[in-house]
Design a protein around this motif. Structure first.
Motif, PDB file in Angstrom:
ATOM      1  N   GLN A  32      11.746  32.351  91.820  1.00  0.00           N
ATOM      2  CA  GLN A  32      10.836  31.220  91.791  1.00  0.00           C
ATOM      3  C   GLN A  32       9.409  31.703  92.014  1.00  0.00           C
ATOM      4  O   GLN A  32       9.096  32.226  93.080  1.00  0.00           O
ATOM      5  CB  GLN A  32      11.213  30.168  92.835  1.00  0.00           C
ATOM      6  N   LYS A  85       5.558  30.049  90.682  1.00  0.00           N
ATOM      7  CA  LYS A  85       4.825  28.853  91.084  1.00  0.00           C
ATOM      8  C   LYS A  85       5.639  27.577  90.924  1.00  0.00           C
ATOM      9  O   LYS A  85       5.462  26.614  91.655  1.00  0.00           O
ATOM     10  CB  LYS A  85       3.539  28.738  90.262  1.00  0.00           C
ATOM     11  N   LYS A  86       6.506  27.556  89.957  1.00  0.00           N
ATOM     12  CA  LYS A  86       7.143  26.274  89.611  1.00  0.00           C
ATOM     13  C   LYS A  86       8.675  26.357  89.654  1.00  0.00           C
ATOM     14  O   LYS A  86       9.265  26.565  90.696  1.00  0.00           O
ATOM     15  CB  LYS A  86       6.644  25.826  88.232  1.00  0.00           C
ATOM     16  N   ALA A  87       9.302  26.210  88.490  1.00  0.00           N
ATOM     17  CA  ALA A  87      10.756  26.068  88.440  1.00  0.00           C
ATOM     18  C   ALA A  87      11.477  27.366  88.776  1.00  0.00           C
ATOM     19  O   ALA A  87      11.060  28.441  88.347  1.00  0.00           O
ATOM     20  CB  ALA A  87      11.183  25.604  87.051  1.00  0.00           C
ATOM     21  N   THR A 123      13.909  30.175  88.069  1.00  0.00           N
ATOM     22  CA  THR A 123      14.465  30.677  86.819  1.00  0.00           C
ATOM     23  C   THR A 123      15.707  31.503  87.113  1.00  0.00           C
ATOM     24  O   THR A 123      15.727  32.315  88.041  1.00  0.00           O
ATOM     25  CB  THR A 123      13.445  31.515  86.036  1.00  0.00           C
ATOM     26  N   THR A 156      12.646  18.429  81.416  1.00  0.00           N
ATOM     27  CA  THR A 156      11.277  17.941  81.555  1.00  0.00           C
ATOM     28  C   THR A 156      11.207  16.890  82.641  1.00  0.00           C
ATOM     29  O   THR A 156      11.983  15.927  82.627  1.00  0.00           O
ATOM     30  CB  THR A 156      10.784  17.343  80.230  1.00  0.00           C
ATOM     31  N   LYS A 167       4.126  15.094  87.009  1.00  0.00           N
ATOM     32  CA  LYS A 167       4.069  16.392  87.678  1.00  0.00           C
ATOM     33  C   LYS A 167       3.492  16.270  89.084  1.00  0.00           C
ATOM     34  O   LYS A 167       3.824  17.068  89.979  1.00  0.00           O
ATOM     35  CB  LYS A 167       3.233  17.359  86.851  1.00  0.00           C
ATOM     36  N   PHE A 173      12.770  18.714  92.336  1.00  0.00           N
ATOM     37  CA  PHE A 173      13.238  19.428  91.149  1.00  0.00           C
ATOM     38  C   PHE A 173      14.480  18.762  90.592  1.00  0.00           C
ATOM     39  O   PHE A 173      15.387  18.388  91.335  1.00  0.00           O
ATOM     40  CB  PHE A 173      13.581  20.884  91.480  1.00  0.00           C
ATOM     41  N   GLY A 200      13.864  21.943  86.006  1.00  0.00           N
ATOM     42  CA  GLY A 200      12.568  21.491  85.529  1.00  0.00           C
ATOM     43  C   GLY A 200      11.457  22.103  86.354  1.00  0.00           C
ATOM     44  O   GLY A 200      11.717  22.818  87.330  1.00  0.00           O
ATOM     45  N   SER A 201      10.216  21.821  85.987  1.00  0.00           N
ATOM     46  CA  SER A 201       9.064  22.458  86.627  1.00  0.00           C
ATOM     47  C   SER A 201       8.607  21.735  87.892  1.00  0.00           C
ATOM     48  O   SER A 201       7.672  22.183  88.540  1.00  0.00           O
ATOM     49  CB  SER A 201       7.908  22.584  85.641  1.00  0.00           C
TER      50      SER A 201
END
Lengths: 114, 114
Positions: free
Chosen positions: A38, A40-42, A44, B5, B9, B90, B106-107
């Protein structure tokens, strides 16, 4: 209650070093252990380890699962600054018909210094 | 292929306000999940769904409701927001048939309740 403990919680190394991240777990009716990266965001997806796949490798990253001792390690060799991230370990239980989600550890915050 | 998605945000709510977070996936996955991530706590499961029209509680469901009227969408609702619900949310999805692979995230939605 399922439980995942990661260590260390934070780690600072220099570029080029090799690091080993640890994950121990307790789960009723184990199905799989997953590693995520991880930034900044999701989160992976990196690896999924199961009874039939206890060792995985992708480039400089590799992971093993010890089902007897209930732990997993994530190795990163020749680290680069782009490896800086929080690495999350999670376990999934075998719930029969479905998939009732993951139990996560708190993560290891890895910082690679140039 | 967008994957998972999340909208919005970012959001700031006042205590007592309500809102709905939307998660949409285009991978035809059967399973969907809502997690919250707080500093030092890792990701914790709020609610999940193993199929259209079905939902179940996770580890921290209080104060939230969910609905899955369509296979591709999973909604998370806060009826009366509280400061304790300030978090990053998330959504994740998972294929229900083999090979299952990892959960796709998702982000995230950063929610602040003031």
């Amino acid at each position: 209650e399922d439980k995942v403990v990661q260590s260390p919680l934070s780690l600072v190394v220099h570029e080029g070093d090799t690091v080993t991240l640890n994950c121990s777990y307790e789960v009723t009716n184990f199905r799989s252990l997953l590693w995520y990266k991880q930034e900044k965001k999701a989160p992976t997806f990196l690896f999924m380890l199961t009874s039939s796949g206890i060792e995985k490798k992708s480039g400089r990253l590799s992971s093993i699962l010890d089902k007897k001792e209930l732990f997993s390690i994530l190795n990163i060799t020749a680290t680069q600054t782009g490896d800086s991230a929080v690495y999350l370990c999670a376990v999934e239980r075998n719930s029969g018909g479905g998939a009732d989600g993951l139990t996560f550890g708190k993560g290891t915050h890895l910082i690679i210094q140039p | 292929n967008a994957g998972v998605t999340q909208t919005p945000k970012f959001r700031v709510l006042k205590t007592g306000q309500s809102m709905t977070l939307l998660c949409a996936q285009d991978m035809n996955h059967e399973y969907m999940y809502w997690y919250r991530q707080d500093p030092g706590m890792g990701l914790r499961l709020i609610h999940y769904s193993v199929g259209e029209g079905t939902t179940a509680k996770g580890e921290v469901p209080d104060g939230y409701n969910v609905s899955r009227l369509k296979k591709q969408n999973f909604l998370l609702g806060l009826e009366s927001a509280a400061p304790s619900q300030t978090s990053v949310y998330f959504c994740a999805s998972l294929r229900g048939t083999a090979p299952r692979g990892g959960y796709t995230f998702g982000s995230g939605t950063r929610l602040t309740v003031v």
